[in-house]
Motif scaffolding. Sequence first.
Motif, mmCIF file in Angstrom:
data_model
loop_
_atom_site.group_PDB
_atom_site.id
_atom_site.type_symbol
_atom_site.label_atom_id
_atom_site.label_comp_id
_atom_site.label_asym_id
_atom_site.label_seq_id
_atom_site.Cartn_x
_atom_site.Cartn_y
_atom_site.Cartn_z
ATOM 1 N N ARG A 136 69.053 78.986 20.577
ATOM 2 C CA ARG A 136 70.292 78.648 21.278
ATOM 3 C C ARG A 136 70.441 77.163 21.625
ATOM 4 O O ARG A 136 71.539 76.612 21.465
ATOM 5 C CB ARG A 136 70.433 79.511 22.534
ATOM 6 C CG ARG A 136 71.776 79.330 23.233
ATOM 7 C CD ARG A 136 71.965 80.282 24.393
ATOM 8 N NE ARG A 136 72.382 81.598 23.926
ATOM 9 C CZ ARG A 136 71.596 82.670 23.893
ATOM 10 N NH1 ARG A 136 70.347 82.578 24.301
ATOM 11 N NH2 ARG A 136 72.047 83.828 23.454
ATOM 12 N N THR A 140 75.555 76.007 13.403
ATOM 13 C CA THR A 140 75.075 77.301 12.924
ATOM 14 C C THR A 140 75.305 77.446 11.426
ATOM 15 O O THR A 140 74.419 77.892 10.676
ATOM 16 C CB THR A 140 75.787 78.451 13.659
ATOM 17 O OG1 THR A 140 75.497 78.371 15.051
ATOM 18 C CG2 THR A 140 75.336 79.808 13.132
ATOM 19 N N TYR A 182 66.417 84.432 19.802
ATOM 20 C CA TYR A 182 67.681 83.716 19.844
ATOM 21 C C TYR A 182 67.785 82.762 21.032
ATOM 22 O O TYR A 182 68.535 81.796 20.980
ATOM 23 C CB TYR A 182 68.839 84.710 19.778
ATOM 24 C CG TYR A 182 68.877 85.368 18.430
ATOM 25 C CD1 TYR A 182 69.425 84.712 17.336
ATOM 26 C CD2 TYR A 182 68.279 86.601 18.212
ATOM 27 C CE1 TYR A 182 69.408 85.281 16.079
ATOM 28 C CE2 TYR A 182 68.257 87.179 16.956
ATOM 29 C CZ TYR A 182 68.828 86.512 15.891
ATOM 30 O OH TYR A 182 68.791 87.072 14.640
ATOM 31 N N ILE A 238 71.781 75.626 18.252
ATOM 32 C CA ILE A 238 73.042 76.059 17.650
ATOM 33 C C ILE A 238 74.082 76.493 18.679
ATOM 34 O O ILE A 238 75.216 76.818 18.314
ATOM 35 C CB ILE A 238 72.812 77.201 16.632
ATOM 36 C CG1 ILE A 238 72.275 78.456 17.326
ATOM 37 C CG2 ILE A 238 71.888 76.754 15.526
ATOM 38 C CD1 ILE A 238 72.139 79.643 16.391
ATOM 39 N N VAL A 265 75.977 83.644 16.132
ATOM 40 C CA VAL A 265 74.623 84.142 15.878
ATOM 41 C C VAL A 265 73.940 84.602 17.157
ATOM 42 O O VAL A 265 73.262 85.627 17.179
ATOM 43 C CB VAL A 265 73.770 83.058 15.177
ATOM 44 C CG1 VAL A 265 72.299 83.447 15.159
ATOM 45 C CG2 VAL A 265 74.269 82.851 13.754
ATOM 46 N N THR A 266 74.117 83.870 18.249
ATOM 47 C CA THR A 266 73.365 84.154 19.472
ATOM 48 C C THR A 266 74.142 84.963 20.505
ATOM 49 O O THR A 266 73.550 85.462 21.460
ATOM 50 C CB THR A 266 72.911 82.837 20.129
ATOM 51 O OG1 THR A 266 74.059 82.003 20.343
ATOM 52 C CG2 THR A 266 71.924 82.104 19.241
ATOM 53 N N GLU A 279 79.334 76.410 16.175
ATOM 54 C CA GLU A 279 79.556 77.126 14.920
ATOM 55 C C GLU A 279 79.292 76.242 13.700
ATOM 56 O O GLU A 279 78.775 76.717 12.686
ATOM 57 C CB GLU A 279 80.983 77.675 14.875
ATOM 58 C CG GLU A 279 81.299 78.704 15.941
ATOM 59 C CD GLU A 279 80.309 79.860 15.989
ATOM 60 O OE1 GLU A 279 79.670 80.166 14.955
ATOM 61 O OE2 GLU A 279 80.152 80.447 17.070
#
Length: 517
Positions: free
Chosen positions: A129, A320, A125, A132, A137-138, A317
């Motif tokens: 990073r 992502t 991740y 995104i 998610v991270t 977001e």
Amino acid sequence: MLQSVAEFVLQYSPQSSPQTFSSLVLVTAAIFCIVSVLLSLVRQRKLAVKSVDGVPGPDGHWLKGHLDYARFDGAGLQFHEKCAEEFKTCYRLWFGPLKPLVVLCHPETVKVIQSSNAPKEKLVYNLVRPFIGDGLVTSYGDKWFRMRRLLTPAFHFEILKPYVQVFQESTDVLLEKWSSQQGGEVELFHHVSLMTLDSVLKCALSYRTNCQTQKKQDPYIVVVYEASGQILDRLMNPLIHNDTIYKLTPDGRRFFKNCAFVHAKADGIIKARRKALQDDEEKEKLRKKKHLDFLDILLEAKDENGSSLTDEEIVGEVVTFMFAGHDTTASVISWTLYNLARFPEHQKKCLEEIEEVFGNSHEIEWKQLGKLKYLLMCIKESCRLFAPVPIISRTLDRTYEIDGHLVPEGTWVMTNVYALHLNPHVWRDPKKFDPLRFTTENAKEMSPYAFIPFSAGPRNCIGQSFALTEVKLSLAMIIRKFKLSVSPDNYVPIEDMIPELILRAKNGIKVNIAPRA
């Protein structure tokens, strides 16, 4: 040993030879550094061995561990299949001499980690990073909880209902494209991925392109694709995992340039939308839109303290959503079409159900999708055989008991979804395509952690309803329009499967299409 070296150096006086004394000091310092590094490595090795003490696993090389076997290719998938069969619930692997990994492949062990809030594995991740951002998610901990609460309303079924028209519009473009070639062979993933990207751009930002048909791709789409590929390439090369080193390479400089381009594009759209919301006339136009896009919802989101998302958080977001929302969906659609092409008896049952539900109507309604029971079983069975996201990584935030073994905080743990879904200790005749595994009666007997194509537990995929809505609708429209078949030459052997962030096929997924009469 260090004491002996020091005593030896002290025997020499600076008066005898300054050069000799300086050389000895340098040698002593070098020896000290080497011994310190070796001692540190020995300590790390002992701690690493202790962290997976007792967890069974296959034999590996003393230095490389299992790097030659647990690869991100078809041979790696076969290796994990064999490990799941031999070790049943979990097994220990080594990525080099210092990096142990506990792999979970059974509902009882998967449940321990997936039902927890253990954070995602940092290495993977950290590579994602820069693209995104530090979003759902991270992130982990309080930040993750806040983002999850703020984003959940964006995937409520009332928000999803109008997306049906968007999905239908994008699928219509695909059908027209295939109709114009009068049947023949198509490579599914390329076409379907463009279709799902078309949909996600509309649903995320109301951003319309001709990405499915235009020869010269929109620069934004080109950059999104390129950045995605760069992340995967970097993941497979440990030498460029470090950001500082990666930025010194031509590919690294281009990657961070791509990230900046994507963020600037999204940021420009966000600022324009914020400005529009300040104008009463423009605000009224936005309210009359046929559907709220993801950005509309994020702009209105507020936490329990009344705080809104920052532009930076919204950019993260949105990116992502686009990054995770089109390739995963494309994988599910493509592998399901492939299986229906391989097994015409199941394709026929799906077609009969589709015709019964939709009749002669071209327009598809939300409520009709819930009636596609057999098609959904075929989708689930395809996700079992060809897990769209093959692996889920976690770093333990505390000590967990896994199959009777105490695995300490900081250990790398991987849920191997592919191995879980094909584990013969979990599934009878696991290689067989059998949609009836997912009848209502059979599902009642199934552990909720036996089938996890969209992960499971508190960190499951927030967008799975969005994805399944598009999958069912697109499949229904395609099957209705075309008869699918596949020649034995185009069967995808396990050797040609690529388990990256999503499951792909090295040479594509090729089927034959013929317009239905």
